[in-house]
Design a protein around this motif. Sequence first.
Motif, short mmCIF file in Angstrom:
data_model
loop_
_atom_site.label_atom_id
_atom_site.label_comp_id
_atom_site.label_asym_id
_atom_site.label_seq_id
_atom_site.Cartn_x
_atom_site.Cartn_y
_atom_site.Cartn_z
N MET A 213 0.83 -1.18 0.00
CA MET A 213 0.00 0.00 0.00
C MET A 213 0.88 1.24 0.00
O MET A 213 0.94 1.99 0.98
CB MET A 213 -0.95 -0.02 1.19
N GLN B 91 1.66 4.82 -1.59
CA GLN B 91 0.82 5.83 -2.22
C GLN B 91 1.20 6.11 -3.66
O GLN B 91 0.35 6.49 -4.46
CB GLN B 91 0.84 7.12 -1.39
N GLN C 97 1.65 4.01 -5.82
CA GLN C 97 0.94 3.08 -6.69
C GLN C 97 -0.53 2.93 -6.31
O GLN C 97 -1.22 2.03 -6.77
CB GLN C 97 1.61 1.69 -6.61
N TYR C 98 -0.98 3.81 -5.42
CA TYR C 98 -2.34 3.69 -4.90
C TYR C 98 -3.14 4.85 -5.47
O TYR C 98 -2.60 5.91 -5.78
CB TYR C 98 -2.27 3.78 -3.36
N PHE C 99 -4.45 4.65 -5.59
CA PHE C 99 -5.27 5.67 -6.26
C PHE C 99 -6.00 6.53 -5.23
O PHE C 99 -7.06 6.19 -4.74
CB PHE C 99 -6.26 4.97 -7.19
N ILE C 100 -5.34 7.67 -4.89
CA ILE C 100 -5.93 8.62 -3.95
C ILE C 100 -5.87 10.00 -4.59
O ILE C 100 -4.98 10.80 -4.32
CB ILE C 100 -5.16 8.64 -2.60
N ARG D 26 -16.03 9.64 -6.25
CA ARG D 26 -16.20 10.49 -7.42
C ARG D 26 -17.61 10.31 -7.94
O ARG D 26 -18.11 9.18 -8.00
CB ARG D 26 -15.22 10.10 -8.54
N TYR E 29 -16.92 4.46 -5.40
CA TYR E 29 -16.17 4.42 -4.16
C TYR E 29 -14.73 4.09 -4.52
O TYR E 29 -14.45 2.99 -5.01
CB TYR E 29 -16.71 3.34 -3.23
N LEU E 30 -13.82 5.05 -4.30
CA LEU E 30 -12.42 4.83 -4.62
C LEU E 30 -11.78 3.97 -3.52
O LEU E 30 -12.43 3.66 -2.52
CB LEU E 30 -11.73 6.18 -4.79
N PRO E 31 -10.52 3.53 -3.72
CA PRO E 31 -9.96 2.50 -2.82
C PRO E 31 -10.06 2.81 -1.32
O PRO E 31 -10.35 1.91 -0.54
CB PRO E 31 -8.51 2.39 -3.29
N ASN F 177 -5.68 -2.26 -6.72
CA ASN F 177 -6.43 -1.57 -5.65
C ASN F 177 -7.91 -1.81 -5.83
O ASN F 177 -8.47 -1.51 -6.88
CB ASN F 177 -6.27 -0.04 -5.73
N GLU F 178 -8.60 -2.27 -4.78
CA GLU F 178 -10.03 -2.49 -4.90
C GLU F 178 -10.82 -1.19 -4.80
O GLU F 178 -10.56 -0.35 -3.94
CB GLU F 178 -10.53 -3.45 -3.80
N LEU F 179 -11.78 -1.01 -5.69
CA LEU F 179 -12.72 0.09 -5.60
C LEU F 179 -14.08 -0.44 -5.99
O LEU F 179 -14.25 -1.66 -6.18
CB LEU F 179 -12.29 1.28 -6.49
N LEU F 180 -15.07 0.40 -6.05
CA LEU F 180 -16.41 -0.07 -6.42
C LEU F 180 -17.11 1.01 -7.24
O LEU F 180 -17.36 2.11 -6.76
CB LEU F 180 -17.24 -0.39 -5.16
N MET F 181 -17.41 0.66 -8.49
CA MET F 181 -18.10 1.60 -9.38
C MET F 181 -19.59 1.32 -9.36
O MET F 181 -20.02 0.25 -8.93
CB MET F 181 -17.52 1.47 -10.79
N TYR G 190 -6.81 12.49 -13.02
CA TYR G 190 -5.70 12.22 -12.12
C TYR G 190 -4.46 11.74 -12.87
O TYR G 190 -3.34 12.16 -12.57
CB TYR G 190 -6.14 11.19 -11.08
N PRO H 135 2.19 3.12 -13.77
CA PRO H 135 0.90 2.55 -14.12
C PRO H 135 -0.10 2.62 -12.94
O PRO H 135 0.30 2.90 -11.81
CB PRO H 135 1.24 1.09 -14.41
N LEU H 136 -1.37 2.37 -13.23
CA LEU H 136 -2.40 2.24 -12.20
C LEU H 136 -3.16 0.93 -12.44
O LEU H 136 -3.42 0.56 -13.60
CB LEU H 136 -3.37 3.43 -12.25
#
Lengths: 447, 447
Positions: free
Chosen positions: A28, A30, A32-35, A60, A69-71, B94-98, B148, B156-157
């Motif tokens: 984890m 940052q 490589q993390y999506f914030i 978003r 819901y972002l990570p 990274n887990e998120l939820l769309m 972003y 990469p992401l």
Amino acid sequence: MIVPFTRILRRCAVKGLGVLPIFCRKDMKQSQYFIPTLREVPSDAEIRSHQFLLRAGFIRQVAAGVYTYLPLAKRVLNKVEGIVREELEAIGSNELLMPALQPKELWDQTGRWDVYGGELVRLKDRHNRDFALGPTHEEVITEVVKDYLNSYKKLPLNVFQIQTKFRDEARPRFGLMRGREFIMKDAYTFHATEESLDEAYHNFVKAYTNIFTRCGLHFRMVEADSGQIGGSQSAEFMALAEVGEDTIVYSTTGNFAANSEVVDLPVGAPSPDGNGEIAHAKGIEVGHVFKLGTKYSEAMNANFLDENQKKQSLIMGCYGIGISRVLMAALEQNNDDNGMIWPKAIAPFDVHVVAVDMKKADQAEAAEKLYADLKMAGYSVLFDDRKERPGVKFSDADLIGLPIRITVGRGVSEGTVELKVRSTGETLDVNLSEIAQVVKDKYSEAK
Amino acid sequence: MIVPFTRILRRCAVKGLGVLPIFCRKDMKQSQYFIPTLREVPSDAEIRSHQFLLRAGFIRQVAAGVYTYLPLAKRVLNKVEGIVREELEAIGSNELLMPALQPKELWDQTGRWDVYGGELVRLKDRHNRDFALGPTHEEVITEVVKDYLNSYKKLPLNVFQIQTKFRDEARPRFGLMRGREFIMKDAYTFHATEESLDEAYHNFVKAYTNIFTRCGLHFRMVEADSGQIGGSQSAEFMALAEVGEDTIVYSTTGNFAANSEVVDLPVGAPSPDGNGEIAHAKGIEVGHVFKLGTKYSEAMNANFLDENQKKQSLIMGCYGIGISRVLMAALEQNNDDNGMIWPKAIAPFDVHVVAVDMKKADQAEAAEKLYADLKMAGYSVLFDDRKERPGVKFSDADLIGLPIRITVGRGVSEGTVELKVRSTGETLDVNLSEIAQVVKDKYSEAK
């Protein structure tokens, strides 16, 4: 001999790959993390929790009342869902998962297709059949269980699901508070007697009290109207907040503890029992418990044979928690001008390790080691390894609001780092040799 | 003095309740658990896995291609999802939820609104705006990340979600295999270079190999058409099954291990390299990896500045796993005439304790103790404490197919119980004093 054939796409890329050893790196970092944090306060966000969810890179908007819901937010949701699962399994509720798509025929049986109004999302499939996207699941669960629950011997039954729900709000607002797509826990119980329903209702009240307490919410339970679902007794769990949409009034003889007396009064009314003053507060509805009675079972012919072999309608209860609203309410109750202050039970991570200057070898090395050590000690750790200016890193860390922050900066040359408790602002320099113990102490103190 | 007021519903039922101690009873007694087994083979179920899912009380149909996952199935899904999460986090996803709701405007940007056809579930909201219910999320994720990801420094992401998806199949069939509402894991990666995309693609192939291996599947990876999503390179992961919808052909120089050579040939073609015979099998598609390239990013103006400050389109990959299909495929590969045989990694419970006659005090007592002891030892245990005939209990236990079954019957008077390994049929009488060790041995042997 190579024989021609019409179509070989390519050899399998799997060739030669073994199975990786199974261990969880869960890096984890940052970088490589999506914030995607924002500097500006978004203009369309009216309340602080909504502003901070956008600014700290938690959510978003995709359409009005529809969010990704972002990570970081997903981690909070996963924690809230974990608490909900534990407390509901503890009262014997079985998790299942019903579909969002619900055929009109089911809703016709209870008359809700016509009654529900514009908030019900409706669609037609390719064969022109009508479906609703479920805002609640009384019809579906009754249909699913009714053949099985044909005898008092199989009662009571207690089931729950955690699921995405849909409600076409006329005016979506306040971010996750009044959205059109949201995450609910909904539970349903079936009974042979009113006493059995009473017991389940009471168990859910206890479970909800545990859930909201564990999530760090200040809340009240208030007896309420049962609205469109219908039924005989119901109560709402309200997280207290200035921005709540409902006004609740209570006697000040109690206090903000969960076991205080709460009554629902018109604003400004005098105390009911004369023992205290009337206070009033606004509430965000985070949970709801209903005694449905036989409304649905009668409409859907959901019957069982009682001990005397007499046909009776199943007696039902239903119980909801707005999972995404809990996140919002917790945040509305826990923030300051700099950002979020997560209660530790639902914080996206326990500890934030911030390396001030990753280009300095001693700082980078100490931060990496601290990050690895704290993960090994069982904490979930977010590591700010970005090559950003210190000011950006500190303001992002405040915004994200993890319970404990450890800043690895110049002090490392003398073997010290800075530890900050987000909720109190307490800051102390700690020798690296003692950091494990200090983190342990400060984390256990944090609420 | 009691002052009148217009409306007090009732005093709060919470009064006097404390917070329950937090511990997980998780009582999984069949008498209180929802497992509606059926004696008859349902007439509309064509394949064994579908028949057993219905008969063993795992799923119920709500509409064509739309199912409720009952508690046993939900436990399997949770386990599959847990394995997927672990392996994807291990490659830095990274887990998120769309959201499921996707505005038409997004799909217009890529032209997919017009191209996708009847399988796209479409609806209008109360303001007459068009939405799709997402079958995939390329447009949404690109919209979410594009502001972003404005620099090569942020690439990469790698993100994923586990979510309910919708596809209006013309002919839903085979239960969970071709449904209209189903659970997918979909992941998306964003890159500055083709090499970076190659690396991610390779990582996903490894992760998928781990995931399907851990889930106990026999599978092949096959290079494939990329279909409606479009792109430059893609492959499918096919679980081998007689009932699969796709025919895959491969050289028999390999075997059923994951690292064998697999090529996609027309049925009946001779071996491509002459080193083995051609075999063919049918496959259930459980996973898919795609190199999307810049198709979506170009259409949606998702650009970044490269190291030379030159604007480039983001390079993308996407990667799917059919979570509910994995359940179905595992079952299609693991059953016998008596029912399911769950691979232990995804079995709904580890051990089934069956009390033959709960009216006999010694049996009931021994079974309760065994149930408690095994839970304490860390196994998940389903306890058949129902007052049913032994024949019903045994046939239900075979149907549900947990890895280890322990039958507590008359032998208890001499201190013995019967242990059965579901996959091999091996049965042995075990002294109660040795049962812990024997369960441990037999469970670790089970595949």
